[in-house]
Scaffold this motif. Structure first.
Motif, PDB file in Angstrom:
ATOM      1  N   ASP A 265       0.873  -1.182   0.000  1.00  0.00           N
ATOM      2  CA  ASP A 265       0.000   0.000   0.000  1.00  0.00           C
ATOM      3  C   ASP A 265       0.905   1.225   0.000  1.00  0.00           C
ATOM      4  O   ASP A 265       1.498   1.570   1.015  1.00  0.00           O
ATOM      5  N   ASP A 266       1.005   1.846  -1.171  1.00  0.00           N
ATOM      6  CA  ASP A 266       1.825   3.051  -1.285  1.00  0.00           C
ATOM      7  C   ASP A 266       0.964   4.275  -1.573  1.00  0.00           C
ATOM      8  O   ASP A 266       1.412   5.248  -2.153  1.00  0.00           O
ATOM      9  N   SER A 267      -0.301   4.207  -1.114  1.00  0.00           N
ATOM     10  CA  SER A 267      -1.234   5.303  -1.371  1.00  0.00           C
ATOM     11  C   SER A 267      -0.990   6.498  -0.447  1.00  0.00           C
ATOM     12  O   SER A 267      -1.521   7.573  -0.686  1.00  0.00           O
ATOM     13  N   THR A 268      -0.220   6.304   0.622  1.00  0.00           N
ATOM     14  CA  THR A 268       0.126   7.409   1.515  1.00  0.00           C
ATOM     15  C   THR A 268       1.641   7.481   1.629  1.00  0.00           C
ATOM     16  O   THR A 268       2.360   6.655   1.072  1.00  0.00           O
ATOM     17  N   GLU A 269       2.129   8.455   2.380  1.00  0.00           N
ATOM     18  CA  GLU A 269       3.569   8.597   2.559  1.00  0.00           C
ATOM     19  C   GLU A 269       4.166   7.446   3.362  1.00  0.00           C
ATOM     20  O   GLU A 269       5.340   7.124   3.230  1.00  0.00           O
ATOM     21  N   ASN A 270       3.354   6.823   4.221  1.00  0.00           N
ATOM     22  CA  ASN A 270       3.800   5.673   5.010  1.00  0.00           C
ATOM     23  C   ASN A 270       3.505   4.399   4.232  1.00  0.00           C
ATOM     24  O   ASN A 270       2.368   3.951   4.166  1.00  0.00           O
ATOM     25  N   ILE A 271       4.520   3.815   3.649  1.00  0.00           N
ATOM     26  CA  ILE A 271       4.380   2.616   2.820  1.00  0.00           C
ATOM     27  C   ILE A 271       4.190   1.408   3.735  1.00  0.00           C
ATOM     28  O   ILE A 271       4.950   1.212   4.688  1.00  0.00           O
ATOM     29  N   LEU A 272       3.172   0.583   3.428  1.00  0.00           N
ATOM     30  CA  LEU A 272       2.894  -0.611   4.220  1.00  0.00           C
ATOM     31  C   LEU A 272       2.960  -1.845   3.333  1.00  0.00           C
ATOM     32  O   LEU A 272       2.509  -1.824   2.193  1.00  0.00           O
ATOM     33  N   ALA A 273       3.522  -2.907   3.886  1.00  0.00           N
ATOM     34  CA  ALA A 273       3.566  -4.191   3.191  1.00  0.00           C
ATOM     35  C   ALA A 273       2.632  -5.149   3.911  1.00  0.00           C
ATOM     36  O   ALA A 273       2.655  -5.244   5.139  1.00  0.00           O
ATOM     37  N   THR A 274       1.797  -5.849   3.158  1.00  0.00           N
ATOM     38  CA  THR A 274       0.953  -6.892   3.718  1.00  0.00           C
ATOM     39  C   THR A 274       1.720  -8.209   3.569  1.00  0.00           C
ATOM     40  O   THR A 274       2.167  -8.552   2.477  1.00  0.00           O
ATOM     41  N   LEU A 275       1.859  -8.912   4.685  1.00  0.00           N
ATOM     42  CA  LEU A 275       2.554 -10.197   4.662  1.00  0.00           C
ATOM     43  C   LEU A 275       1.555 -11.326   4.497  1.00  0.00           C
ATOM     44  O   LEU A 275       0.352 -11.156   4.738  1.00  0.00           O
TER      45      LEU A 275
END
Length: 162
Positions: free
Chosen positions: A121-131
Motif C-alpha cells: 500500500d503506497d497510497s500514503t507517505e507511510n508505505i505498508l507491506a501486507t505479509l
C-alpha cells in the motif's frame, strides 16, 4: 526456460475486457511502458505471450495478445500473474519501486522470517507491506538491511516486535 529473476511482476489478469479476447490487467506498479511480450505464470511456469496491442485503462492495462482473439480463449488466462521482462526496462526506469517487493520473503534481523509480501500500500507517505499472514509492516529505507533480488529476500530490522 524463463526464470523468475528475468521478469518483474506487473499485475494480475482480472477479467476479459471484450468478446475479442482483450483482458484487463490489475497492475501492481507502473513499470509497463510497452514491450513485445508479457509473461504469465501458469502452473508455476513462466509462459511468454506476444502482445498484439495494449492501452491504459485508468491505473490498469488492457492487453490484446496474439492468437487470443475470443473471450473463450482469454478466460483460462484470467487470474494469472502477468510479468514483463526486466530487459524491457529502460535505464531511467531501472530504480526499484516498493511494489517490486511483492513476492519477496521478509526476514527481520532480530525476529527471523516474517512471511512473504503479498501486497504493497503506497497510497500514503507511510508505505505498508501486507505479509502472507495478513500482518502489516512499515517499509522504509532506514529499516532495510539488504535486498537479495535473485532469491527475492528482503532483510529488515523493524523498530518493534510482531
Amino acid at each position: 526456460m524463463i526464470t523468475q529473476d528475468q521478469v518483474i511482476l506487473i499485475g494480475t489478469l482480472a477479467k476479459p475486457f471484450s468478446t475479442h479476447g482483450a483482458m484487463l490487467c490489475r497492475t501492481t506498479n507502473n513499470r509497463w511502458q510497452g514491450g513485445d511480450f508479457i509473461v504469465l505464470s501458469i502452473d508455476n511456469i513462466l509462459v511468454p505471450f506476444r502482445v498484439k496491442d495494449y492501452h491504459d485503462h485508468g491505473q490498469d492495462l488492457v492487453f490484446e495478445l496474439k492468437d487470443i482473439d475470443t473471450e473463450a480463449k482469454a478466460r483460462p488466462l484470467i487470474g494469472h500473474e502477468a510479468y514483463m521482462f526486466r530487459s524491457d526496462i529502460t535505464e531511467e526506469e531501472d530504480e526499484m519501486l516498493w511494489t517490486d517487493f511483492v513476492g519477496y520473503t521478509v526476514i527481520d534481523s532480530d525476529q527471523g522470517e516474517l512471511g512473504t509480501i503479498t501486497a504493497i500500500d503506497d497510497s500514503t507517505e507511510n508505505i505498508l507491506a501486507t505479509l502472507s499472514l495478513n500482518s502489516l509492516i512499515p517499509l522504509h529505507e532506514d529499516f532495510i538491511q539488504s535486498i537479495d533480488e535473485a532469491s527475492q529476500i528482503l532483510t529488515i530490522t523493524l523498530p518493534y516486535q510482531l
